[in-house]
Design a protein around this motif. Structure first.
Motif, PDB file in Angstrom:
ATOM      1  N   MET A   1       0.834  -1.192   0.000  1.00 46.71           N
ATOM      2  CA  MET A   1       0.000   0.000   0.000  1.00 46.71           C
ATOM      3  C   MET A   1       0.870   1.242   0.000  1.00 46.71           C
ATOM      4  SD  MET A   1      -3.160  -0.987   2.344  1.00 46.71           S
ATOM      5  CE  MET A   1      -2.470  -1.787   3.748  1.00 46.71           C
ATOM      6  N   ARG A   2       1.796   1.246  -0.885  1.00 50.24           N
ATOM      7  CA  ARG A   2       2.705   2.362  -0.961  1.00 50.24           C
ATOM      8  C   ARG A   2       2.113   3.432  -1.838  1.00 50.24           C
ATOM      9  NH1 ARG A   2       6.266  -1.825  -4.135  1.00 50.24           N
ATOM     10  NH2 ARG A   2       4.609  -2.513  -5.482  1.00 50.24           N
TER      11      ARG A   2
ATOM     12  N   HIS B   1      -8.177   2.149   0.284  1.00 49.87           N
ATOM     13  CA  HIS B   1      -7.048   2.875   0.869  1.00 49.87           C
ATOM     14  C   HIS B   1      -6.230   3.571  -0.235  1.00 49.87           C
ATOM     15  CE1 HIS B   1      -3.359   3.179   3.517  1.00 49.87           C
ATOM     16  NE2 HIS B   1      -2.779   3.109   2.330  1.00 49.87           N
ATOM     17  N   GLU B   2      -5.943   2.842  -1.296  1.00 53.20           N
ATOM     18  CA  GLU B   2      -5.163   3.434  -2.396  1.00 53.20           C
ATOM     19  C   GLU B   2      -5.936   4.556  -3.074  1.00 53.20           C
ATOM     20  OE1 GLU B   2      -2.081   2.866  -2.813  1.00 53.20           O
ATOM     21  OE2 GLU B   2      -2.098   1.246  -1.342  1.00 53.20           O
TER      22      GLU B   2
ATOM     23  N   HIS C   1      -5.567   7.771  -1.263  1.00 49.47           N
ATOM     24  CA  HIS C   1      -4.329   8.501  -1.564  1.00 49.47           C
ATOM     25  C   HIS C   1      -4.551   9.416  -2.768  1.00 49.47           C
ATOM     26  CE1 HIS C   1      -1.560   6.816   1.255  1.00 49.47           C
ATOM     27  NE2 HIS C   1      -1.548   5.586   0.767  1.00 49.47           N
TER      28      HIS C   1
ATOM     29  N   GLU D   1      -0.659   7.783   5.325  1.00 53.67           N
ATOM     30  CA  GLU D   1      -1.160   6.422   5.520  1.00 53.67           C
ATOM     31  C   GLU D   1      -2.362   6.437   6.454  1.00 53.67           C
ATOM     32  OE1 GLU D   1      -0.067   3.283   4.034  1.00 53.67           O
ATOM     33  OE2 GLU D   1       0.436   5.020   2.818  1.00 53.67           O
TER      34      GLU D   1
ATOM     35  N   TYR E   1       8.791  -2.145   0.462  1.00 59.11           N
ATOM     36  CA  TYR E   1       7.666  -1.382   0.996  1.00 59.11           C
ATOM     37  C   TYR E   1       7.264  -1.845   2.385  1.00 59.11           C
ATOM     38  CZ  TYR E   1       3.055   0.096   2.065  1.00 59.11           C
ATOM     39  OH  TYR E   1       1.986   0.594   2.722  1.00 59.11           O
TER      40      TYR E   1
HETATM   41 ZN   LIG Z   1      -0.880   3.791   1.625  1.00 59.73          ZN
END
Ligand SMILES: [Zn+2]
Length: 481
Positions: A1-2, A127-128, A131, A192, A235
């Protein structure tokens, strides 16, 4: 989840000149947020590079269509969300997903395989997507001084490449500056946390099981521990799934009533497909054969579906056909079964049967790319080039920017011996894949093909003029920098 800024480095190392031309001007980069248009353009150039050069890119329209469908269910639940998302799949066993600039989300096959419910996958995608909607990437890119961008990009590439490409990743990591890395990690923790919070809201509003987020975080934490022998991707080492993140997700879910989410049947089929197409065909047959025989499966139709694919790969089309009959008799209904049935008919040497199956499927599911492509290809192979063109024409009205459709069109024209139109269609393929000079060359070939009428030639001339103007503008811009 970078948050993944990248692949730019990979791309740049492979084709620095091409990248300099396709990358938009980043502006002065003095402490601002990247404008959405610029962000989207950066994302488009990265995705183009991944599609064309990354051997790990999984070009499977069925799996991509499934993820895009799941993603649009989530996107519809984002309040005021007008962001366009596009999902791509990377063949990589690590449990991971990443956001690129401009709304492009990458999903590793390892994430799909490690999940046990659609809600778990959705929790990572949500979650992505957060971002992206919170414009984290635009901010990170925007605050960078231009001079720092290359180092930051190199670092991000190191994270992306991780264990799958240790040679490249190491080189990229060495190129990255320690100071920049520090700054980035500082940002990332706040981001995050925010992505977890917003992602949770999306997951909940879209009707998924909200407990899935904490469950999946725990799974990722276990995975990190088990794999702690140096094979953990960069990651997960630098962005651990902390106990705090798990606790936060659990606390949020505890405040909501439990809601069961029924997984789409395609979720199971997609996972079976990934499993059935990996490794040696014999091993896949053994695996799915045992699963079906011993009734060891999470989803019965998916186990049967996996077995059919495995049998086809092992060149046992008759066994595959028999197994497919049983699967269809069980009442499963999915566009993925249409493609599979056509593959089985083709495996048996029954081209006409495959064509009939695809014709019905294309009428029933006009938006499924795997069916569309397979149908056009089957028509073309049967020598029915005009019918292929009619089908492709209708599809291109829906999806004018799909290079695969233009490519099939070029093929059909080639089959008819129409050279002007073949090159004209091929020009659109190159253009959509980001190569303007190659597109111009194709239009020049179309001009000199000598088999077009006045109207066809005029259309080519007009398009060529447009692209030349565009090319001149790009050259001028790249010289300014
Ligand atoms: Zn993330």
């Amino acid at each position: 989840m970078r948050i993944l800024l990248i692949l730019l480095a990979l791309a740049a190392s492979l084709a620095p000149r091409a990248m300099a031309q396709t990358l938009p001007d980043l502006g002065d980069g003095a402490g601002g947020i990247l404008p959405p248009m610029v962000e989207r353009k950066i994302g488009e150039s990265i995705v183009r590079e991944i599609r064309q050069r990354d051997p790990a890119y999984l070009d499977d329209p069925e799996i991509a269509d499934y993820l895009n469908d799941l993603g649009s269910r989530l996107a519809a639940a984002i309040p005021g969300g007008r962001q366009d998302f596009e999902f791509i799949v990377i063949r990589d066993n690590s449990i991971n997903a990443f956001a690129l600039p401009g709304g492009f989300i990458g999903t590793h096959t390892g994430l799909l395989l490690a999940s046990e419910s659609e809600s778990e996958v959705a929790s990572v995608l949500a979650h992505e997507m957060a971002h992206v909607t919170q414009r984290h990437i635009a901010r990170m890119l925007g605050v960078q001084q231009q001079a720092q961008l290359p180092a930051m990009i190199a670092m991000a590439a190191a994270l992306l490449l991780g264990s799958s490409r240790p040679d490249l990743a190491q080189a990229a990591a060495m190129a990255a500056q320690g100071a920049v890395v520090q700054t980035q990690l500082g940002y990332s923790r706040d981001y995050e946390r925010e992505a977890d919070r917003i992602g949770f809201q999306t997951l909940s509003s879209a009707g998924f099981d909200t407990h899935a987020m904490a469950t999946f975080f725990e799974k990722m934490q276990r995975y990190t521990r088990i794999a702690d022998d140096g094979t953990v991707p960069g990651y997960l080492r630098t962005h651990p799934v902390t106990t705090e993140r798990i606790a936060d997700a659990q606390a949020r879910a505890a405040n909501r009533p439990y809601r069961q989410h029924l997984d789409a049947s395609e979720y199971h089929l997609v996972r079976a497909k990934l499993r059935a197409e990996a490794g040696e065909p014999r091993d896949a047959v053994t695996h799915f054969g045992a699963a079906v025989r011993d009734r060891r499966f999470a989803n019965e139709p998916a186990a049967g579906y996996g077995l059919v694919i495995a049998l086809l790969r092992a060149k046992q089309p008759r066994e595959a056909a028999a197994r497919l009959e049983r699967l269809r008799a069980s009442g499963v209904d999915s566009p993925m079964l249409v493609s599979l049935t056509a593959r089985v008919r083709q495996g048996l040497g029954d081209a006409a049967g495959a064509l009939a199956v695809l014709k019905d499927g294309a009428a029933r599911w006009p938006h499924r790319r795997a069916i569309t492509y397979a149908y056009a290809k089957a028509l073309d192979e049967a020598g029915r080039h005009e019918d292929a063109l009619a089908h492709l024409g209708a599809q291109l009205r829906l999806y004018p920017r799909d290079p695969a459709l233009h490519e099939l069109k070029a093929k059909a024209y080639a089959g008819l011996g129409k050279r002007l139109q073949q090159h004209q269609a091929q020009a659109e393929v190159y253009l959509l894949r980001g190569s303007l000079p190659a597109a111009i060359e194709q239009l020049q070939l179309a001009q000199s093909a000598g088999d077009g009428n006045f109207y066809e030639l005029s259309a080519v001339d007009a398009r060529l003029k447009e692209l030349r103007t565009e090319h001149a503008r790009e050259l001028k811009e790249s010289r300014k920098r």
